[in-house]
Design an enzyme around this catalytic site. Structure first.
Site, PDB file in Angstrom:
ATOM      1  N   ASP A 175       0.844  -1.194   0.000  1.00 33.87           N
ATOM      2  CA  ASP A 175       0.000   0.000   0.000  1.00 33.87           C
ATOM      3  C   ASP A 175       0.880   1.246   0.000  1.00 33.87           C
ATOM      4  OD1 ASP A 175       0.842  -0.609   2.663  1.00 33.87           O
ATOM      5  OD2 ASP A 175      -0.766   0.621   3.506  1.00 33.87           O
ATOM      6  N   GLU A 213       0.083  -1.241   5.876  1.00 37.56           N
ATOM      7  CA  GLU A 213       1.152  -0.665   6.700  1.00 37.56           C
ATOM      8  C   GLU A 213       0.943   0.822   6.901  1.00 37.56           C
ATOM      9  OE1 GLU A 213       4.926   0.964   8.078  1.00 37.56           O
ATOM     10  OE2 GLU A 213       3.827   1.517   6.292  1.00 37.56           O
TER      11      GLU A 213
HETATM   12  N1  BES Z   1       8.621   3.085   5.456  1.00 35.25           N
HETATM   13  C1  BES Z   1       7.991   3.779   6.524  1.00 35.25           C
HETATM   14  C2  BES Z   1       8.762   3.672   7.818  1.00 35.25           C
HETATM   15  C3  BES Z   1       9.907   4.627   7.855  1.00 35.25           C
HETATM   16  C4  BES Z   1       9.664   5.969   8.042  1.00 35.25           C
HETATM   17  C5  BES Z   1      11.171   4.190   7.686  1.00 35.25           C
HETATM   18  C6  BES Z   1      10.707   6.853   8.051  1.00 35.25           C
HETATM   19  C7  BES Z   1      12.203   5.076   7.671  1.00 35.25           C
HETATM   20  C8  BES Z   1      11.982   6.402   7.855  1.00 35.25           C
HETATM   21  C9  BES Z   1       6.596   3.240   6.710  1.00 35.25           C
HETATM   22  O1  BES Z   1       5.940   2.994   5.496  1.00 35.25           O
HETATM   23  C10 BES Z   1       5.771   4.285   7.407  1.00 35.25           C
HETATM   24  O2  BES Z   1       5.476   5.291   6.835  1.00 35.25           O
HETATM   25  N2  BES Z   1       5.369   4.005   8.633  1.00 35.25           N
HETATM   26  C11 BES Z   1       4.444   4.791   9.350  1.00 35.25           C
HETATM   27  C12 BES Z   1       3.834   3.861  10.336  1.00 35.25           C
HETATM   28  C13 BES Z   1       2.475   4.184  10.812  1.00 35.25           C
HETATM   29  C14 BES Z   1       1.474   4.460   9.752  1.00 35.25           C
HETATM   30  C15 BES Z   1       2.007   3.104  11.769  1.00 35.25           C
HETATM   31  C16 BES Z   1       5.138   5.933  10.050  1.00 35.25           C
HETATM   32  O3  BES Z   1       6.298   5.824  10.452  1.00 35.25           O
HETATM   33  O4  BES Z   1       4.512   6.993  10.171  1.00 35.25           O
HETATM   34 MN    MN Z   2       7.127   1.967   4.223  1.00 35.89          MN
HETATM   35 MN    MN Z   3       5.290   4.941   4.647  1.00 33.09          MN
END
Ligand code: BES
Ligand code: MN
Ligand code: MN
Length: 455
Positions: free
Chosen positions: A88, A153
């Protein structure tokens, strides 16, 4: 492995073209009008994986969007690696700020531009193309490999726990690899060894039953927007610390060696600040920028609304106001505990004359990798071999709820081998994927499987 490297070189352009086809599908999980696209997106990936000789490919339905599962389990006696990603993507607004349309991916400046190119479709494809390259050259993978690609996710993985419970056997593995993070900088292979957790709440403040004339009633009843603004403004003290009672209770202090390791990285503070467009850095007193965003808990108001938002002036006392508030968490903070503390805090600081309700939206737990496990040296070797540079350990301030869940459930180490760039515009307009990272990422993944096969 020489054959594999040559195959990856020879198919460089086709691998980009195939990613472009997948990125065209607008798999925005948060938007119910894209539910069909989510299903189509999962089917597209499953079809590509089926072509790679997987023993099993399945689409796992959930109460929300489906996940894709595939496995190659023919390396008898070899370790099993579980690869996780998500299919997603984030919404695209503000659409007007995109140079080229988000779902018509295009190549400029050695980058592929489009929504989801790096978060996380490109990184899922890095593994798919590494698998293809090995299968097409040597016939079989040197390890057993399982892949789960979830579809929720970006909206908090609400159905992931149930999915993992229902499919515990199929998700069993010796090691886990997640490619959904960024590298420390251009050309620097980086293993991410820490992620922050998350608690996300929405605060509702209600006052009068309907908007009142501010001349007739102003000064006589509490204004919910005034009340909420005051409640939000009080969430930090002058040192940038969060004022919620008990917020820091379970925070593991940074060890001296962790601080030294973080300080040893070639961080360009001025460049980082420039990349944000903010006029000055800000944060908790006593910590560096990297410590603040990687290893300290934070609280942010992500959005606030209430009252008259239209053009011109309208004299009212609004009936209600609301704010979205997120906290990034570090070990050993727990999302539920922090949510309870936030709710208690808002109830306590609300001025008389309003009603307050705090809704829990979602949460995820923080992760710290067991870096003394030998698989981290193995991963460093594979990553360095592809990029021709030593691999560094870093952390990320973002959250991937799956990581801690699988680590706790399986007791196995999780490798966060990410191929993004710090300024890749994930979640923002003009998201891009560095095509050199995509290419070398495919090699890194292939080398990782090879190295794990020798463990
Ligand atoms: N890929 C990201 C996680 C991430 C963010 C890794 C910044 C490295 C740097 C993931 O898709 C994401 O956006 N996660 C969300 C999680 C939430 C929706 C539970 C986030 O970190 O806001
Ligand atoms: Mn991600
Ligand atoms: Mn993300």
């Amino acid at each position: 492995m020489d054959d594999v490297g040559a195959y990856i070189d020879n198919n460089r352009q086709r691998f980009v073209d195939e990613l472009v086809e997948w990125v065209r599908i607008p798999s925005i999980s948060s938007d119910p009008t894209h539910a069909k696209d989510m299903a189509r997106n999962a089917e597209h990936l499953a079809a590509r994986l089926r072509e790679l000789g997987a023993g099993q490919v399945a689409i796992w339905p959930t109460a929300g969007h489906p996940a894709v599962f595939a496995e190659w389990m023919r390396a008898t006696g070899k370790p099993t690696l579980l690869v996780y990603g998500h299919h997603d993507v984030q919404p695209v607004d503000p659409l007007g700020e995109w140079t080229t349309p988000p779902f018509e991916p295009s190549v400029r400046e050695g980058r592929l531009w489009g929504r989801g190119v790096v978060d996380d479709k490109g990184q899922v494809y890095i593994h798919a193309k590494a698998i293809e390259s090995i299968v097409r050259t040597s016939g079989e993978l040197p390890i057993n490999l399982r892949m789960i690609v979830e579809g929720e996710e970006e909206i908090g993985s609400a159905n992931l726990d149930a999915l993992m419970r229902d499919h515990a056997r199929e998700l069993d593995a010796d090691f886990v690899c997640v490619s959904d993070t960024a590298m420390f900088g251009r050309g620097i292979p980086s293993l991410c060894v820490g992620l922050r957790g998350l608690t996300y709440v929405e605060v509702h403040v209600d006052g009068p039953a309907f908007d009142l004339h501010s001349g007739s009633f102003g000064g006589g009843v509490m204004n919910p927007v005034n009340a909420l603004a005051q409640m939000i403004a009080g969430l930090h003290d002058a040192d940038g610390r969060v004022t919620v009672a008990g917020f820091y209770d379970h925070v593991l202090p940074l060890k001296d060696e962790d601080r030294a390791q973080i300080a040893s990285l070639p961080f360009d503070g001025a460049g980082w600040l420039r990349s944000t467009g903010s006029p000055a850095p800000w944060g908790e007193k006593g910590y560096s920028t990297l410590e603040r965003v990687w290893a300290r808990p934070t609280l942010d108001c992500c959005g606030i609304g209430g009252g008259f938002q239209g053009e011109g002036a309208k004299t009212i006392i609004p009936a209600r106001a609301s704010a979205k508030v997120s906290c990034r968490l570090v070990p050993d903070q727990e999302p539920d505990d922090i949510a309870r503390k936030l709710a208690a805090h808002f109830a306590r600081v609300a001025p008389p004359g309003v009603r307050v309700r705090v809704d829990f939206l979602h949460g995820g737990r923080p992760y710290l990798a067991p870096t003394d496990h030998p698989v981290f040296e193995v991963a460093k070797r594979a990553f360095s071999k592809a990029f021709g540079k030593p691999t560094v350990f870093m952390r990320e301030g973002g959250s991937i709820p799956f990581v801690r869940t699988i680590a706790d459930r399986s007791g196995k180490p999780c490798l966060l081998m990410g191929f993004g760039q710090p300024d890749e515009n994930a979640h923002a307009p003009n998201e891009w994927l560095d095509l050199e990272n995509y290419h070398l990422g495919i090699k890194s993944a292939a080398y990782l499987y090879d190295e794990i096969g020798k463990m």
